[in-house]
Design a protein around this motif. Sequence first.
Motif, mmCIF file in Angstrom:
data_model
loop_
_atom_site.group_PDB
_atom_site.id
_atom_site.type_symbol
_atom_site.label_atom_id
_atom_site.label_comp_id
_atom_site.label_asym_id
_atom_site.label_seq_id
_atom_site.Cartn_x
_atom_site.Cartn_y
_atom_site.Cartn_z
ATOM 1 N N LEU A 200 -35.597 -18.648 -47.368
ATOM 2 C CA LEU A 200 -35.638 -20.070 -47.727
ATOM 3 C C LEU A 200 -36.941 -20.362 -48.462
ATOM 4 C CD1 LEU A 200 -34.352 -21.670 -44.403
ATOM 5 C CD2 LEU A 200 -33.081 -21.386 -46.534
ATOM 6 N N ARG A 201 -36.900 -21.269 -49.411
ATOM 7 C CA ARG A 201 -38.104 -21.593 -50.204
ATOM 8 C C ARG A 201 -39.169 -22.286 -49.370
ATOM 9 N NH1 ARG A 201 -35.531 -22.340 -55.989
ATOM 10 N NH2 ARG A 201 -33.556 -21.379 -55.473
ATOM 11 N N THR A 202 -38.717 -23.000 -48.335
ATOM 12 C CA THR A 202 -39.646 -23.656 -47.406
ATOM 13 C C THR A 202 -39.253 -23.253 -45.989
ATOM 14 O OG1 THR A 202 -38.256 -25.627 -47.279
ATOM 15 C CG2 THR A 202 -40.035 -25.641 -48.921
ATOM 16 N N PRO A 203 -40.230 -23.096 -45.108
ATOM 17 C CA PRO A 203 -39.893 -22.654 -43.752
ATOM 18 C C PRO A 203 -39.372 -23.792 -42.885
ATOM 19 C CG PRO A 203 -42.239 -23.022 -43.918
ATOM 20 C CD PRO A 203 -41.671 -23.249 -45.306
ATOM 21 N N PRO A 204 -38.587 -23.452 -41.857
ATOM 22 C CA PRO A 204 -38.247 -24.470 -40.865
ATOM 23 C C PRO A 204 -39.535 -24.939 -40.173
ATOM 24 C CG PRO A 204 -36.857 -22.510 -40.627
ATOM 25 C CD PRO A 204 -37.945 -22.168 -41.597
ATOM 26 N N ASP B 209 -38.721 -19.257 -25.724
ATOM 27 C CA ASP B 209 -39.680 -18.895 -26.772
ATOM 28 C C ASP B 209 -38.956 -18.523 -28.070
ATOM 29 O OD1 ASP B 209 -42.118 -18.511 -27.999
ATOM 30 O OD2 ASP B 209 -42.418 -16.495 -27.160
ATOM 31 N N PRO B 210 -38.171 -19.464 -28.631
ATOM 32 C CA PRO B 210 -37.380 -19.159 -29.828
ATOM 33 C C PRO B 210 -38.221 -19.075 -31.102
ATOM 34 C CG PRO B 210 -37.177 -21.465 -29.286
ATOM 35 C CD PRO B 210 -37.995 -20.841 -28.188
ATOM 36 N N VAL B 211 -37.758 -18.263 -32.033
ATOM 37 C CA VAL B 211 -38.289 -18.215 -33.393
ATOM 38 C C VAL B 211 -37.108 -18.366 -34.342
ATOM 39 C CG1 VAL B 211 -40.357 -16.885 -32.885
ATOM 40 C CG2 VAL B 211 -38.243 -15.702 -33.441
ATOM 41 N N VAL B 212 -37.336 -19.016 -35.483
ATOM 42 C CA VAL B 212 -36.265 -19.316 -36.438
ATOM 43 C C VAL B 212 -36.714 -18.938 -37.846
ATOM 44 C CG1 VAL B 212 -34.900 -21.186 -37.481
ATOM 45 C CG2 VAL B 212 -35.329 -21.183 -35.015
ATOM 46 N N TRP B 213 -35.814 -18.392 -38.639
ATOM 47 C CA TRP B 213 -36.049 -18.091 -40.035
ATOM 48 C C TRP B 213 -34.743 -18.351 -40.784
ATOM 49 C CZ3 TRP B 213 -35.271 -14.730 -36.156
ATOM 50 C CH2 TRP B 213 -34.227 -13.823 -36.270
ATOM 51 N N VAL C 75 -31.121 -29.611 -41.373
ATOM 52 C CA VAL C 75 -30.609 -28.901 -40.208
ATOM 53 C C VAL C 75 -31.675 -28.965 -39.121
ATOM 54 C CG1 VAL C 75 -29.813 -26.685 -39.292
ATOM 55 C CG2 VAL C 75 -29.255 -27.337 -41.654
ATOM 56 N N GLN C 76 -31.263 -29.350 -37.920
ATOM 57 C CA GLN C 76 -32.155 -29.366 -36.762
ATOM 58 C C GLN C 76 -31.558 -28.457 -35.700
ATOM 59 O OE1 GLN C 76 -32.606 -33.433 -35.534
ATOM 60 N NE2 GLN C 76 -33.937 -33.927 -37.250
ATOM 61 N N LEU C 77 -32.366 -27.561 -35.199
ATOM 62 C CA LEU C 77 -31.975 -26.673 -34.115
ATOM 63 C C LEU C 77 -32.896 -26.955 -32.938
ATOM 64 C CD1 LEU C 77 -31.700 -23.375 -36.194
ATOM 65 C CD2 LEU C 77 -29.825 -24.853 -35.485
ATOM 66 N N VAL C 78 -32.331 -27.142 -31.761
ATOM 67 C CA VAL C 78 -33.119 -27.453 -30.571
ATOM 68 C C VAL C 78 -32.793 -26.424 -29.498
ATOM 69 C CG1 VAL C 78 -33.680 -29.193 -28.841
ATOM 70 C CG2 VAL C 78 -33.055 -29.907 -31.158
ATOM 71 N N PHE C 79 -33.849 -25.827 -28.940
ATOM 72 C CA PHE C 79 -33.705 -24.800 -27.915
ATOM 73 C C PHE C 79 -34.611 -25.114 -26.730
ATOM 74 C CE2 PHE C 79 -33.266 -22.730 -32.079
ATOM 75 C CZ PHE C 79 -31.982 -22.201 -31.968
ATOM 76 N N PRO C 80 -34.322 -24.543 -25.574
ATOM 77 C CA PRO C 80 -35.261 -24.648 -24.457
ATOM 78 C C PRO C 80 -36.557 -23.900 -24.803
ATOM 79 C CG PRO C 80 -33.087 -23.971 -23.671
ATOM 80 C CD PRO C 80 -33.069 -23.884 -25.173
ATOM 81 N N SER C 81 -37.696 -24.522 -24.600
ATOM 82 C CA SER C 81 -38.988 -23.884 -24.893
ATOM 83 C C SER C 81 -39.176 -22.598 -24.104
ATOM 84 C CB SER C 81 -40.138 -24.840 -24.573
ATOM 85 O OG SER C 81 -40.100 -25.955 -25.423
#
Length: 182
Positions: free
Chosen positions: A146-150, A129-133, A120-126
């Motif tokens: 998740l066992r491994t982080p994005p 200041d996005p954070v993902v979990w 899975v790839q998520l793309v946001f405008p910098s």
Amino acid sequence: MRRLLRNTGEEPVTRYLIRVSVDCYTGDPERSNAHYRAHPLTWDELDLKATCRGETMRWQAKHDRDAFKEVWLLFDNDQGRFPLYPGESVWIEYAYTVGDDKWGNWFQRAVRLPTEQLEVQLVFPSAFDPVVWGTETSMTAEATPLRTPPVRSDDGERRQFTWITTTPALHARYRLEWRFRA
């Protein structure tokens, strides 16, 4: 969405089921239900398009609910049929549009067929200041991290988060969520 399909069965595959489910008020089902009754997700706004081997795929609605659509992508179009025969593999690609008034800050993928790799790839405008979990839910356990982080990568005005798992468990659900700090 891009998927590599393999026919490991004995019959030609002539269709593939996809699902689009929206929820902009996760954790508040009454508010979500009221919102989608007043503002249902429509086929026109979805603008679903699918291709296989460079061919446009027709599609056929299976379920049509206010916040949920299930669709058969058909291995055919006005020019002919192109089934996936036993032993063959093919990439299919499909895209749809959902406005931010109906989506929500999450993406979820349920593993319904044996899957070798899920990315899975998520793309946001910098500037946001996005954070993902993310979390994983199975038939035997509640949501766990998740066992491994994005993995985050920055490319000028874009911030990308990539998460990969190999041999995901059948019937597992993988959910990525995000928020914007700016």
